[in-house]
Write an enzyme that holds these catalytic residues in place. Structure first.
Site, mmCIF file in Angstrom:
data_model
loop_
_atom_site.group_PDB
_atom_site.id
_atom_site.type_symbol
_atom_site.label_atom_id
_atom_site.label_comp_id
_atom_site.label_asym_id
_atom_site.label_seq_id
_atom_site.Cartn_x
_atom_site.Cartn_y
_atom_site.Cartn_z
ATOM 1 N N VAL A 1 14.966 3.851 -3.611
ATOM 2 C CA VAL A 1 15.962 4.919 -3.496
ATOM 3 C C VAL A 1 15.576 5.784 -2.293
ATOM 4 O O VAL A 1 14.402 6.112 -2.102
ATOM 5 C CB VAL A 1 16.019 5.763 -4.786
ATOM 6 C CG1 VAL A 1 17.018 6.904 -4.648
ATOM 7 C CG2 VAL A 1 16.379 4.871 -5.975
ATOM 8 N N HIS B 1 11.982 7.345 -9.222
ATOM 9 C CA HIS B 1 11.433 7.124 -10.568
ATOM 10 C C HIS B 1 12.564 7.063 -11.592
ATOM 11 O O HIS B 1 12.576 6.219 -12.484
ATOM 12 C CB HIS B 1 10.520 8.285 -10.977
ATOM 13 C CG HIS B 1 9.330 8.498 -10.107
ATOM 14 N ND1 HIS B 1 9.154 9.624 -9.328
ATOM 15 C CD2 HIS B 1 8.219 7.737 -9.905
ATOM 16 C CE1 HIS B 1 7.999 9.555 -8.699
ATOM 17 N NE2 HIS B 1 7.410 8.417 -9.020
ATOM 18 N N GLN C 1 -7.312 5.135 -8.529
ATOM 19 C CA GLN C 1 -6.590 4.471 -7.434
ATOM 20 C C GLN C 1 -6.540 5.302 -6.166
ATOM 21 O O GLN C 1 -5.937 4.897 -5.177
ATOM 22 C CB GLN C 1 -5.188 4.069 -7.887
ATOM 23 C CG GLN C 1 -4.223 5.226 -8.069
ATOM 24 C CD GLN C 1 -2.923 4.760 -8.687
ATOM 25 O OE1 GLN C 1 -2.873 4.405 -9.864
ATOM 26 N NE2 GLN C 1 -1.862 4.734 -7.913
HETATM 27 P P1 AMP Z 1 4.316 6.528 -8.469
HETATM 28 O O1 AMP Z 1 4.620 7.728 -9.314
HETATM 29 O O2 AMP Z 1 4.290 6.805 -7.018
HETATM 30 O O3 AMP Z 1 3.108 5.783 -8.962
HETATM 31 O O4 AMP Z 1 5.538 5.535 -8.668
HETATM 32 C C1 AMP Z 1 5.919 5.071 -9.944
HETATM 33 C C2 AMP Z 1 6.919 3.972 -9.792
HETATM 34 O O5 AMP Z 1 8.078 4.454 -9.093
HETATM 35 C C3 AMP Z 1 6.389 2.794 -8.952
HETATM 36 O O6 AMP Z 1 6.816 1.575 -9.536
HETATM 37 C C4 AMP Z 1 7.040 3.019 -7.621
HETATM 38 O O7 AMP Z 1 7.222 1.837 -6.861
HETATM 39 C C5 AMP Z 1 8.376 3.602 -8.030
HETATM 40 N N1 AMP Z 1 8.981 4.343 -6.915
HETATM 41 C C6 AMP Z 1 8.370 5.263 -6.125
HETATM 42 N N2 AMP Z 1 9.210 5.692 -5.160
HETATM 43 C C7 AMP Z 1 10.373 5.014 -5.336
HETATM 44 C C8 AMP Z 1 11.627 4.997 -4.655
HETATM 45 N N3 AMP Z 1 11.855 5.765 -3.593
HETATM 46 N N4 AMP Z 1 12.586 4.159 -5.115
HETATM 47 C C9 AMP Z 1 12.369 3.362 -6.194
HETATM 48 N N5 AMP Z 1 11.212 3.345 -6.890
HETATM 49 C C10 AMP Z 1 10.227 4.150 -6.462
#
Ligand code: AMP
Length: 283
Positions: free
Chosen positions: A178, A37, A61
């Site tokens: 990441v 994030h 979701q």
């Molecule tokens: P989430 O909190 O899971 O809804 O993720 C929020 C944003 O962070 C989304 O755009 C995800 O694709 C991105 N994200 C989650 N994990 C990773 C990661 N390991 N590397 C890069 N971006 C990520």
């Protein structure tokens, strides 16, 4: 760093800045922040005058109520991390701020084939909820750029398609996944893995990078698939849901490495109580 809970307060703050030409980058998250994030925040800071990060665990979701109930919530440490990364604004709405009337409002979409395979198949209704919340958040924040992670590549494609269909003036920016040093993709859900599950979860990224390595060495698709399936299915503590090698444009499975310009391998699996997803670009 400023924290807003109400849309009106956020908009009252941003309006005069936007009128002066200030650009806004937006990073929507569900909190339990990790370096994935934060890499989005960093990228947005480099490309915009102001970065808004939202933390909102979107109920619509989650197709599995226990996943929603157990989703990690760590707002205090999230705010500390965001201060350390010099994030400018945090938007922390309550459920009724996002859905003032009902959880069903604004949830009609047609994404053709994009939301049918993989996550769409195993998490019915998930992408409708994602599109619904991102559409509402884009209305509220009205950013110039939207930052999304490669880890949720299907989500990125669906949101980009939604932006196109709605004719919004916002650029979606895809950011690299990441990973931990050993290759495991960072995920908020990793916090729920036991020590043993954490070790076993590694087989997901190992399989995907194994596909990449073998493909790039020139092994045939059918040999690579056979290897990948037997590898991913070899640990009884890991319950795979899907393993797909697809054309990134059409989302259809490829039948040879020459089938498509961009090929991505995707996997989802349950490890102990946690469902994990990952993908790796093959070509
Ligand atoms: P989430 O909190 O899971 O809804 O993720 C929020 C944003 O962070 C989304 O755009 C995800 O694709 C991105 N994200 C989650 N994990 C990773 C990661 N390991 N590397 C890069 N971006 C990520």
């Amino acid at each position: 760093m400023l924290v807003f809970k109400k849309t009106k307060d956020l908009q009252d703050y941003l309006r005069p800045k936007k009128a002066k030409g200030v650009t806004v980058g937006f990073v929507p998250t569900m909190g339990a922040l990790h370096k994935g994030h934060l890499s989005l925040v960093k990228r947005s800071k480099g490309e915009n005058d102001v970065t808004v990060t939202s933390i909102f665990v979107n109920p619509t979701q989650f197709n599995d109520p226990s996943d929603l109930a157990n989703y990690p919530r760590t707002t205090d440490t999230d705010l500390e991390e965001l201060i350390a990364y010099q994030n400018d604004i945090v938007f922390l709405p309550e459920v009724d701020e996002v859905y003032p009337e009902s959880l069903e409002e604004g949830n009609e979409f047609d994404f053709g084939y994009l939301d049918k395979p993989m996550e769409g198949r195993f998490r019915p209704g998930h992408f409708t909820g994602v599109a619904q919340v991102v559409s509402k958040l884009l209305d509220m924040v009205a950013p110039r750029r939207l930052y999304l992670g490669q880890k949720d590549y299907q989500q990125y494609r669906i949101i980009s398609e939604m932006i196109r269909q709605q004719g919004r003036d916002v650029e979606s920016v895809l950011c690299d996944t990441v990973r931990e040093e050993d290759g495991l993709a960072l995920s908020s859900r990793n916090k729920r893995l036991s020590e043993r599950d954490r070790k076993d979860a590694l087989i997901i990224s190992q399989t995907l990078f194994g596909i990449q390595e073998r493909a790039r060495k020139g092994e045939t698709l059918s040999n690579v698939k056979q290897w990948a399936e037997s590898n991913l299915y070899s640990n009884p503590n890991v319950e795979p849901e899907y393993l797909e090698i697809i054309d990134a444009a059409s989302f259809k499975a490829v039948t040879s490495w020459d089938d498509a310009h961009h090929i991505i391998a995707f996997a989802a699996a349950r490890v102990g109580p946690v469902r994990l997803i990952d993908n790796v670009i093959i070509f």
